[in-house]
Design an enzyme around this catalytic site. Structure first.
Site, mmCIF file in Angstrom:
data_model
loop_
_atom_site.group_PDB
_atom_site.id
_atom_site.type_symbol
_atom_site.label_atom_id
_atom_site.label_comp_id
_atom_site.label_asym_id
_atom_site.label_seq_id
_atom_site.Cartn_x
_atom_site.Cartn_y
_atom_site.Cartn_z
ATOM 1 N N GLU A 157 59.349 69.034 -5.420
ATOM 2 C CA GLU A 157 59.238 70.262 -6.211
ATOM 3 C C GLU A 157 59.667 71.474 -5.397
ATOM 4 O O GLU A 157 60.355 72.368 -5.883
ATOM 5 C CB GLU A 157 57.803 70.410 -6.728
ATOM 6 C CG GLU A 157 57.478 69.284 -7.710
ATOM 7 C CD GLU A 157 56.158 69.444 -8.453
ATOM 8 O OE1 GLU A 157 55.185 69.892 -7.845
ATOM 9 O OE2 GLU A 157 56.128 69.109 -9.659
ATOM 10 N N ALA B 140 45.222 66.057 -8.715
ATOM 11 C CA ALA B 140 44.171 66.712 -9.498
ATOM 12 C C ALA B 140 43.342 65.694 -10.282
ATOM 13 O O ALA B 140 42.111 65.782 -10.316
ATOM 14 C CB ALA B 140 44.794 67.735 -10.443
ATOM 15 N N GLN B 141 43.982 64.723 -10.929
ATOM 16 C CA GLN B 141 43.247 63.815 -11.808
ATOM 17 C C GLN B 141 42.152 63.011 -11.099
ATOM 18 O O GLN B 141 41.012 63.002 -11.560
ATOM 19 C CB GLN B 141 44.215 62.882 -12.550
ATOM 20 C CG GLN B 141 44.691 63.448 -13.884
ATOM 21 C CD GLN B 141 43.543 63.799 -14.824
ATOM 22 O OE1 GLN B 141 42.553 63.081 -14.913
ATOM 23 N NE2 GLN B 141 43.651 64.927 -15.497
ATOM 24 N N GLY C 283 32.852 73.240 -2.058
ATOM 25 C CA GLY C 283 34.257 73.226 -2.448
ATOM 26 C C GLY C 283 34.419 73.496 -3.933
ATOM 27 O O GLY C 283 33.857 72.793 -4.767
ATOM 28 N N VAL D 37 30.864 76.715 5.237
ATOM 29 C CA VAL D 37 29.879 75.740 5.679
ATOM 30 C C VAL D 37 30.221 75.325 7.101
ATOM 31 O O VAL D 37 31.352 74.948 7.405
ATOM 32 C CB VAL D 37 29.859 74.507 4.752
ATOM 33 C CG1 VAL D 37 28.984 73.408 5.330
ATOM 34 C CG2 VAL D 37 29.362 74.914 3.365
ATOM 35 N N ASP E 291 40.151 64.952 -2.404
ATOM 36 C CA ASP E 291 40.984 64.601 -1.256
ATOM 37 C C ASP E 291 40.187 64.185 -0.030
ATOM 38 O O ASP E 291 40.706 63.503 0.852
ATOM 39 C CB ASP E 291 41.878 65.792 -0.868
ATOM 40 C CG ASP E 291 42.995 66.023 -1.880
ATOM 41 O OD1 ASP E 291 43.065 65.270 -2.870
ATOM 42 O OD2 ASP E 291 43.795 66.951 -1.674
ATOM 43 N N GLY F 139 37.333 73.422 -5.679
ATOM 44 C CA GLY F 139 38.641 72.971 -6.156
ATOM 45 C C GLY F 139 38.477 72.163 -7.434
ATOM 46 O O GLY F 139 37.462 72.271 -8.130
ATOM 47 N N PHE F 140 39.466 71.361 -7.742
ATOM 48 C CA PHE F 140 39.399 70.533 -8.952
ATOM 49 C C PHE F 140 38.130 69.685 -8.977
ATOM 50 O O PHE F 140 37.429 69.620 -9.976
ATOM 51 C CB PHE F 140 40.609 69.596 -9.025
ATOM 52 C CG PHE F 140 41.883 70.283 -9.412
ATOM 53 C CD1 PHE F 140 42.035 70.845 -10.668
ATOM 54 C CD2 PHE F 140 42.952 70.342 -8.524
ATOM 55 C CE1 PHE F 140 43.216 71.466 -11.038
ATOM 56 C CE2 PHE F 140 44.139 70.969 -8.893
ATOM 57 C CZ PHE F 140 44.279 71.527 -10.144
#
Lengths: 410, 410
Positions: free
Chosen positions: A168, A311-312, A11, A79, A297, A13-14
């Protein structure tokens, strides 16, 4: 091959990239595996979905980063299985990649919570493909309505979930309606377009302070969004949504922002789970496994409340897992992960946002909006992407235009 | 509905938009019909295909223009038939749009000249979908080769046709190889990548002066492109290309830049044709029709040599057709179309291009390249697109990077 231990990171991502960033200076070989060769800046996906940004603006090419680090290899592969016993990851063609340490950072999949019809008829905005599909569907509906006349409900969008993503998205759609639709598309007036935001709890943005929730609800209502708190969705069909209260809303698009659940790879892993997420111990190792970490996540602490899927926590988790591998290599004990909450924010529209930052400072309106803009620019990966996003935002801010840009099937 | 005559324009490319621009000040109602809601800046499609620009950078939203003009209506529809007798255009659902004047500006389709396998296995770069498909195929091949080892021929690209499109594509691929592949993708060296440019005539860029053709061939060869003039393609399969000389080239991608032919709508029209293109009289009206014009790539003069299929003839043709409608409305005789050749240019790569401009001035190298850059920026539609392209070009020029940005399936 080098005699150094291999860390496989699944992965990009972040979470996965943060782990790599910490590991490139360690005496290990890293193999980063992802289905895509780009990393998606998920916090701005809703702007791709509403045509405000190009997909390329928020896609960071993983190779740009990888090529700077000789001990980091990237493989664009899917994967298919993980064997934690023998320490192997299987990719699409049956090839096996051996690991000494594994970091699972595969993210999540949309969770429809078993609502009938939701998986089939609602659309998520969790991946780039999702966002592009929503953008194209929206643009097609608008063009069709303009060309052939508006059918009842055709331009109604129901957003399920009043968290940051839902708020949003609702704000962006409301702005699109005000700024663009009526002036740009003949035959469509603002009143043909409805945006309904459905939230199960009694207020939007539950993780925020109550007065920020209230501000968000008022700001959205002023922009013409129909906010329905204490309400939920009982059924979704291609033509309408049935609410728990019995109300039926005819609509052309249902956006599912109600939450994420385990992806198929996580489901297939034979490890302990917490509500479908991989159960991790204090040090972020998957419970019962010495050399397997789960971050972002996909992971949930077994002992404490799960972290928000933002994200954090993903970035901090990635850094922590990488540091634990360094400790393990030095035969030192691992340390517990402590999440440092740097704050949460959500934007509603032009000069309107809410933010809770360090020291409990709560911001709303223009100041929060400027903080939101600044932070998203800073955290976006890649100078070119940053410049491109600044250009697009400045252009939109100054010109009050946001014309949907349909790249059909793109 | 207004009592004013209706002009239907099919196609929102260079030709159709130029016609609209001239007609918006005329006492007519204009209905512009296109399959897409954007206009593609075709001269830069090869840069989308090679990952240097985002699709959005060269897609101009038609609505941005249409909304400024009350007598101009846009409909995103596919035209299924044209009845020139009764003056009606049929769109997808059987709806009929009546016209007093019709301007056909639908462009062309790729012409495979009956080469076996070409239609199935070669890829065109005439539309945005084409360019995005080529970009994704290229990026997938490169990622696969990097992850699993290079198979013989996998990274060989054969480009058929040494006109401007073929030369620009070859130059861009050569630059990609030099600048990006070997530095960015482990397991791939520059020698794994072959770019072969096949041209039937004895020189590249036949419409240019011979010394510019020679310059282009030398510049491409220096960049490692294998230029094969006096050669043509006998057969295309998914794995290789067979040349007329009998040589078989194993390859992963065949790009067809050998020419364009009639699209299906043009083929279906019951009017005189010249090599599949709609035959037009001197004033650009379709032969035998008083109120139907054909302009751009779809049209060919019955009496004189066909015009090159470039932006300038399309734009000038659009302007001319619109002016003839003004004359006809004023019951004045039409005028013959005179094409003003403003020059031709093709870029090869970084500081290398060829151009023939006014007064027969011939440029090559840096000066031609700068002229090429400037003109393409000026003619690109939309301020935002211009800024975005300038940003991308400057970034690439300064950083020598061009990392493929795969937005999967996009």
């Amino acid at each position: 091959m080098t005699g150094r231990p291999t860390v496989v990171v699944i992965g990009a991502g972040f979470a996965g990239l943060a782990a790599c960033r910490e590991l490139v200076s360690a005496p290990v070989d890293i193999v980063l595996v992802d289905r895509h060769n780009f990393s998606t800046f998920q916090p701005l996906l809703y702007q791709v979905a509403t045509g405000g940004l190009n997909p390329g603006d928020i896609a960071y090419p993983v190779r740009s980063y990888v090529r700077k680090h000789p001990n980091l290899t990237f493989r664009q592969e899917t994967v298919t299985a993980v064997d934690t016993e023998s320490g192997k990851v299987e990719i699409a063609d049956g090839e096996l990649i051996s690991f000494d340490y594994l970091i699972v950072a595969v993210g999540a999949a949309t969770n429809y919570f078993g609502v009938p019809g939701a998986a089939e008829s609602a659309r998520a905005i969790y991946t780039m493909e999702d966002a592009v599909a929503v953008r194209d569907k929206l643009a097609r509906s608008i063009e069709r309505a303009s060309s052939r006349g508006v059918q009842p409900g055709e331009l109604t969008v129901v957003i399920v979930g009043g968290g940051a993503t839902g708020v949003e998205m609702a704000g962006a759609l409301a702005e699109m309606r005000r700024m663009q639709l009526a002036t740009t598309y003949e035959g469509i007036s603002a009143s043909d377009v409805r945006v309904v935001l459905v939230e199960q709890q009694d207020r939007l943005l539950a993780p925020f302070a109550e007065r920020l929730s209230a501000y968000a609800a008022t700001a959205l209502s002023q922009r013409g969004v129909e906010v329905r708190c204490d309400e939920s969705v009982a059924e979704v069909t291609p033509e309408h949504v049935v609410l728990k209260s019995g109300e039926v809303i005819e609509c052309g698009l249902v956006l599912w922002a109600a939450g994420v659940g385990p992806c198929s790879l996580a489901q297939a892993l034979d490890v302990p789970k917490v509500k479908g997420r991989l159960a991790v111990d204090e040090d972020l190792r998957v419970s019962g496994h010495d050399n397997v970490f789960a971050i972002g996540d996909v992971a949930a602490a077994a002992a404490t409340a799960p972290l928000p899927q933002l994200a954090q926590p993903a970035i901090q988790g990635g850094q922590h897992a990488a540091k634990q591998i360094r400790l393990l290599l030095a035969s030192q004990p691992t340390q517990p992960f402590r999440y440092h909450d740097k704050g949460i924010m959500a934007t509603i529209g032009r000069r309107s946002a809410v933010a809770e930052i360090f020291l409990g400072i709560k911001l709303k309106g223009t100041l929060a909006w400027m903080a939101w803009l600044g932070l998203h620019i800073v955290f976006l990966l890649g100078v070119r992407n940053r410049l491109s996003v600044i250009l697009n935002w400045a252009w939109r801010y100054l010109s009050w235009r946001r014309v949907g840009r349909v790249i059909v099937g793109n």
